[in-house]
Enzyme design. Structure first.
Site, PDB file in Angstrom:
ATOM      1  CG  HIS A  18      -1.965  -1.177   1.070  1.00 23.58           C
ATOM      2  ND1 HIS A  18      -2.601  -1.735   2.149  1.00 23.58           N
ATOM      3  CD2 HIS A  18      -2.408  -1.878  -0.025  1.00 23.58           C
ATOM      4  CE1 HIS A  18      -3.398  -2.730   1.739  1.00 23.58           C
ATOM      5  NE2 HIS A  18      -3.288  -2.832   0.421  1.00 23.58           N
ATOM      6  CG  HIS A  41      -6.795 -10.809  -7.402  1.00 21.15           C
ATOM      7  ND1 HIS A  41      -6.283 -10.437  -8.627  1.00 21.15           N
ATOM      8  CD2 HIS A  41      -7.023 -12.144  -7.483  1.00 21.15           C
ATOM      9  CE1 HIS A  41      -6.213 -11.500  -9.410  1.00 21.15           C
ATOM     10  NE2 HIS A  41      -6.656 -12.551  -8.740  1.00 21.15           N
ATOM     11  CB  SER A  97      -5.563  -2.476  -2.488  1.00 22.57           C
ATOM     12  OG  SER A  97      -6.419  -3.549  -2.813  1.00 22.57           O
ATOM     13  CD  GLU A 115     -12.789 -10.619  -3.323  1.00 26.43           C
ATOM     14  OE1 GLU A 115     -11.663 -10.105  -3.314  1.00 26.43           O
ATOM     15  OE2 GLU A 115     -12.970 -11.833  -3.111  1.00 26.43           O
ATOM     16  N   GLY A 141     -10.879 -11.507 -11.573  1.00 24.63           N
ATOM     17  CA  GLY A 141     -10.019 -10.349 -11.864  1.00 24.63           C
ATOM     18  C   GLY A 141      -9.190 -10.530 -13.115  1.00 24.63           C
ATOM     19  CG  ASP A 161      -2.854  -8.174  -3.410  1.00 18.42           C
ATOM     20  OD1 ASP A 161      -1.949  -9.002  -3.233  1.00 18.42           O
ATOM     21  OD2 ASP A 161      -3.424  -7.568  -2.473  1.00 18.42           O
TER      22      ASP A 161
HETATM   23  C1  SAM Z   1      -4.607 -10.788  -1.144  1.00 20.44           C
HETATM   24  S1  SAM Z   1      -6.321 -10.562  -1.125  1.00 20.44           S
HETATM   25  C2  SAM Z   1      -6.535  -8.937  -1.731  1.00 20.44           C
HETATM   26  C3  SAM Z   1      -6.151  -7.859  -0.797  1.00 20.44           C
HETATM   27  C4  SAM Z   1      -6.361  -6.466  -1.332  1.00 20.44           C
HETATM   28  N1  SAM Z   1      -5.816  -6.327  -2.681  1.00 20.44           N
HETATM   29  C5  SAM Z   1      -5.710  -5.451  -0.438  1.00 20.44           C
HETATM   30  O1  SAM Z   1      -4.547  -5.082  -0.666  1.00 20.44           O
HETATM   31  O2  SAM Z   1      -6.363  -5.015   0.501  1.00 20.44           O
HETATM   32  C6  SAM Z   1      -6.820 -11.495  -2.515  1.00 20.44           C
HETATM   33  C7  SAM Z   1      -8.305 -11.420  -2.800  1.00 20.44           C
HETATM   34  O3  SAM Z   1      -8.537 -11.952  -4.105  1.00 20.44           O
HETATM   35  C8  SAM Z   1      -9.767 -12.665  -4.102  1.00 20.44           C
HETATM   36  N2  SAM Z   1      -9.712 -13.565  -5.269  1.00 20.44           N
HETATM   37  C9  SAM Z   1      -9.197 -14.823  -5.364  1.00 20.44           C
HETATM   38  N3  SAM Z   1      -9.209 -15.230  -6.653  1.00 20.44           N
HETATM   39  C10 SAM Z   1      -9.744 -14.209  -7.393  1.00 20.44           C
HETATM   40  C11 SAM Z   1      -9.971 -14.002  -8.778  1.00 20.44           C
HETATM   41  N4  SAM Z   1      -9.671 -14.940  -9.688  1.00 20.44           N
HETATM   42  N5  SAM Z   1     -10.506 -12.830  -9.168  1.00 20.44           N
HETATM   43  C12 SAM Z   1     -10.813 -11.859  -8.269  1.00 20.44           C
HETATM   44  N6  SAM Z   1     -10.600 -11.996  -6.935  1.00 20.44           N
HETATM   45  C13 SAM Z   1     -10.047 -13.148  -6.507  1.00 20.44           C
HETATM   46  C14 SAM Z   1      -9.808 -13.314  -2.755  1.00 20.44           C
HETATM   47  O4  SAM Z   1     -11.153 -13.621  -2.400  1.00 20.44           O
HETATM   48  C15 SAM Z   1      -9.188 -12.216  -1.872  1.00 20.44           C
HETATM   49  O5  SAM Z   1     -10.192 -11.380  -1.339  1.00 20.44           O
END
Ligand code: SAM
Length: 275
Positions: A18, A41, A97, A115, A141, A161
């Site tokens: 971040h 993500h 994020s 998401e 994503g 992410d």
């Molecule tokens: C590491 S976390 C994201 C944290 C966020 N980017 C942050 O910095 O606050 C990863 C997220 O991606 C989601 N996720 C997993 N596979 C995904 C996909 N193919 N497309 C979108 N989201 C996905 C998960 O449910 C999770 O909430």
């Protein structure tokens, strides 16, 4: 698989990611042209650090809590502690994020937040309710790269992410970065990856070096020796098309961040592939 970011919110990797996210947006805002932000993500947007998941993980105590109330020199770190409300004391909530980015965006900028988990996407909708020019999409994503790129603004940032729950996600992420850049060659992309024991992060870096892509900057921060078997030893970001001088400007900031986090590893900023 049901990755829950609530266990990890505000940990050293979130802080690293971040700080860099805000640093990128700050530089992109130096021109008045509207920006597009895509978060592939996105997570739920806001995490209660007093809730059971966050307390059980407790990872924020070695992340955001270490910066709270600490005198800092770097403008990039100061901007981050202000944005996370940690300038004087540890916050009770940690912004994911999407909220970090939305608070930095200006009127006229646009954001798409993707998401996959319905409950997380629903929470994200609530966390961003009432914000203009923001779309929350419950879906994949990686598929969003095809749907939303290139954006009409032709200026902006894509944050990727993934949770890296499956080993195949390193290859998926590498493919996604190549796909994204093929659709939007002058977009700025930030791809996060974990540094754990084993060679996966090195393999990802080697694959990107061999990919034919240009202008890839690597930003890594480790808090334990990279081969320590404990778990997450470090946080890595590959930035494609980084703003001019970002490398020089972030080197000191990330070294200061590393020392504030009290880690045993180090920080590095280097070109994976140059111009
Ligand atoms: C590491 S976390 C994201 C944290 C966020 N980017 C942050 O910095 O606050 C990863 C997220 O991606 C989601 N996720 C997993 N596979 C995904 C996909 N193919 N497309 C979108 N989201 C996905 C998960 O449910 C999770 O909430």
């Amino acid at each position: 698989m049901n990755y829950r970011h609530a266990f990890h919110a505000g940990n050293f990797a979130d802080v690293h990611k971040h700080v860099v996210l805000l640093a990128l947006l700050e530089r992109l805002k130096q021109k008045p042209k509207p920006l597009f932000y895509l978060d592939t993500h996105a997570g739920r947007g806001s995490y209660d650090l007093r809730a059971e998941d966050a307390m059980r993980g407790g990872e924020w105590r070695e992340g955001i809590a270490r910066l709270a109330g600490r005198p800092l020199q770097s403008a990039d770190l100061l901007r981050y502690v202000q944005a996370t409300h940690a300038a004087s004391a540890p916050p009770t909530h940690y912004p994911g994020s999407p909220l970090v980015a939305l608070d930095a965006l200006r009127d006229g900028d646009r954001a798409v937040l993707v998401e996959q988990q319905p409950a997380e996407a629903q929470a994200l909708k609530q966390a961003t309710q009432g914000r203009r020019d923001v779309s929350v999409v419950c879906g994949d994503g990686y598929a969003a790269l095809k749907t939303y790129l290139p954006p009409r603004e032709n200026r902006g940032l894509v944050l990727m992410d993934p949770p890296y729950e499956a080993d195949s996600e390193f290859a998926d992420a590498e493919r996604a970065l190549r796909l994204g850049l093929s659709r939007w060659p002058n977009g700025v992309f930030a791809l996060w990856y974990p540094i754990k024991a084993g060679a996966q992060s090195q393999r990802l870096n080697a694959a990107l070096q061999a990919s034919g892509l240009r202008k890839l900057l690597r930003l890594e921060l480790t808090v334990r020796p990279a081969d320590s078997p404990i778990g997450l030893n470090g946080s890595g970001l590959v930035i494609a098309n980084p703003p001019w001088k970002l490398d020089d400007e972030l080197r000191a900031a990330l070294a200061e961040l590393h020392s504030a986090l009290d880690g045993k590893g180090g920080s590095r900023v280097e070109w994976l592939v140059g111009e």
